[in-house]
Design a protein around this motif. Structure first.
Motif, PDB file in Angstrom:
ATOM      1  N   GLU A 113      -2.636  16.230  52.598  1.00  0.00           N
ATOM      2  CA  GLU A 113      -2.211  17.048  51.992  1.00  0.00           C
ATOM      3  C   GLU A 113      -0.855  16.730  51.152  1.00  0.00           C
ATOM      4  O   GLU A 113       0.136  16.472  51.712  1.00  0.00           O
ATOM      5  N   PRO A 114      -1.176  16.564  49.808  1.00  0.00           N
ATOM      6  CA  PRO A 114       0.119  16.000  49.171  1.00  0.00           C
ATOM      7  C   PRO A 114       1.045  16.926  48.965  1.00  0.00           C
ATOM      8  O   PRO A 114       0.795  17.966  48.919  1.00  0.00           O
ATOM      9  N   SER A 115       2.518  16.453  49.341  1.00  0.00           N
ATOM     10  CA  SER A 115       3.563  17.584  49.280  1.00  0.00           C
ATOM     11  C   SER A 115       4.857  16.731  49.066  1.00  0.00           C
ATOM     12  O   SER A 115       4.859  15.538  48.617  1.00  0.00           O
ATOM     13  N   ARG A 116       5.928  17.428  49.339  1.00  0.00           N
ATOM     14  CA  ARG A 116       7.262  17.013  49.387  1.00  0.00           C
ATOM     15  C   ARG A 116       7.536  16.738  50.911  1.00  0.00           C
ATOM     16  O   ARG A 116       6.695  16.867  51.625  1.00  0.00           O
ATOM     17  N   TYR A 117       8.735  16.134  51.142  1.00  0.00           N
ATOM     18  CA  TYR A 117       8.815  15.862  52.702  1.00  0.00           C
ATOM     19  C   TYR A 117       8.843  17.038  53.398  1.00  0.00           C
ATOM     20  O   TYR A 117       9.306  18.327  53.039  1.00  0.00           O
ATOM     21  N   VAL A 118       8.440  17.048  54.777  1.00  0.00           N
ATOM     22  CA  VAL A 118       8.289  18.108  55.572  1.00  0.00           C
ATOM     23  C   VAL A 118       9.735  18.599  55.885  1.00  0.00           C
ATOM     24  O   VAL A 118      10.785  17.770  56.195  1.00  0.00           O
ATOM     25  N   ASP A 119       9.977  20.002  55.803  1.00  0.00           N
ATOM     26  CA  ASP A 119      11.245  20.564  56.156  1.00  0.00           C
ATOM     27  C   ASP A 119      12.149  20.597  55.006  1.00  0.00           C
ATOM     28  O   ASP A 119      13.424  20.653  55.081  1.00  0.00           O
ATOM     29  N   PRO A 128      11.231  16.304  60.944  1.00  0.00           N
ATOM     30  CA  PRO A 128      11.734  15.150  60.661  1.00  0.00           C
ATOM     31  C   PRO A 128      13.286  14.679  61.231  1.00  0.00           C
ATOM     32  O   PRO A 128      14.020  15.749  61.095  1.00  0.00           O
ATOM     33  N   THR A 129      13.188  13.423  61.699  1.00  0.00           N
ATOM     34  CA  THR A 129      14.743  13.250  62.285  1.00  0.00           C
ATOM     35  C   THR A 129      15.745  12.769  61.059  1.00  0.00           C
ATOM     36  O   THR A 129      16.844  12.485  61.229  1.00  0.00           O
TER      37      THR A 129
END
Length: 342
Positions: A306-312, A200-201
């Protein structure tokens, strides 16, 4: 485990607390292998696995300024030089204790437990993970409720980063070679913009091929091609609790297919989700002990949600509050899958 109806049943494996079977009206709606051993030898696609100790990607395969130092992680994301899904041997390849029958919140269920030792995949601290699956039938729908809980139980460090999700590939037109014709509705069309290395930017934008929340679109033979993290909560980096299980469930996605009348709805307490149309998916041919050949499955043969938090969030310090735990803290998440046939 049955949802009180043999045509609506679940099969779970000790390896990775894998969902091997999710039956609805007699149809298995997850891509799977007939024999458990293939999940060790043929499963580069993470079919049904519990992903951990972190989810999705960590930029540059490195954690900086954690416990006052840096940690080098496995690079296993193709040419992107990131760490993916917990490393080369993430939790999906580990043997969990279970399934242990439990009654959780008044429902029949099973519990899986895994202890990830300090230094596993070079992550700091010994952590304990619980996965609970509970099943039932409500209002004519087959329901699978998943809970995750992770705790830092070792004394090796002050803090660590964690996360877990399930990586099933869904196919609501079972037996078809692709998901073409699947009807999709997402709970948002806002996503994390990515750089050339799939990181992610920091910018949240509208995905051009997706209608606003509640809008319907169809999956074609090749389009839209999606492998992105969609944002349900823009304020998550500042406000997301470590344990989201007490938050209201939000509908992330619904998918259906007119040829089968099968539907799947996914809800979660998590602030984001990865939606992947499987354009890089390849599941190799396998042959069972009885000589039954299972043909290979190719691109777009399943959809991962895929439920998740933010990538990275593990690698990005300003987002790390979503996944960094200390002794005495719990990381938690809950997702609910409802499936039915017209």
């Amino acid at each position: 485990m049955s949802a009180t109806d043999p045509d609506s049943a679940f099969t779970f494996l000790s390896q990775g607390a894998i969902i091997q079977e999710f039956k609805v009206a007699g149809h298995n709606i997850v891509q799977s292998f007939l024999e458990a051993r293939f999940y060790q030898t043929h499963n580069d696609a993470y079919l049904g696995e519990t992903i951990g100790r972190t989810t999705n990607r960590v930029k540059g395969a490195e954690l900086n300024n954690l416990n006052g130092r840096s940690y080098k992680l496995a690079i296993n994301d193709g040419g992107n030089h990131n760490s993916l899904h917990g490393g080369s041997q993430g939790w999906g390849r580990k043997d969990f204790q279970g399934p242990k029958p439990v009654n959780r919140h008044g429902k029949e269920g099973v519990q899986f437990r895994y202890v990830s030792n300090d230094g596993e995949e070079n992550y700091p601290g010994t952590v304990e993970c619980f996965v609970w699956y509970t099943a039932g039938i409500k209002d004519g729908k087959t329901v699978l409720d998943i809970e995750y809980q992770i705790e830092l139980i070792g004394d090796e460090c002050d803090e660590t980063v964690v996360g877990a999700t399930n990586h099933s590939y869904f196919q609501v037109n079972p037996g078809a070679p692709t998901t073409e014709g699947t009807v999709v509705t997402l709970g948002t069309n806002e996503y994390l913009e990515l750089d050339a290395n799939q990181i992610p930017t920091g910018q949240i934008s509208v995905f051009p091929a997706i209608p606003p929340a509640g809008g319907v679109f169809n999956l074609g033979a090749t389009e839209p091609a999606i492998d992105d993290c969609f944002v349900m909560d823009r304020a998550a980096p500042a406000s997301c609790p470590l344990d989201t299980r007490s938050l209201p469930l939000k509908t992330l996605a619904t998918i259906s297919h007119p040829s089968t009348g099968l539907h799947l709805e996914i809800q979660s307490t998590e602030p984001a989700f990865q939606f992947y149309t499987g354009d890089g998916l390849y599941i190799p041919e396998a042959e069972t002990d009885k000589g039954v050949k299972i043909p290979s499955r190719g691109k777009r043969s399943g959809i991962a949600i895929e439920p998740s938090r933010y990538v990275d969030c593990a690698g990005r310090e300003e987002w790390r509050g979503m996944c960094k735990i200390r002794k005495g803290q719990l990381w938690g998440a809950r997702s609910v899958y409802r499936a039915w046939k017209d």
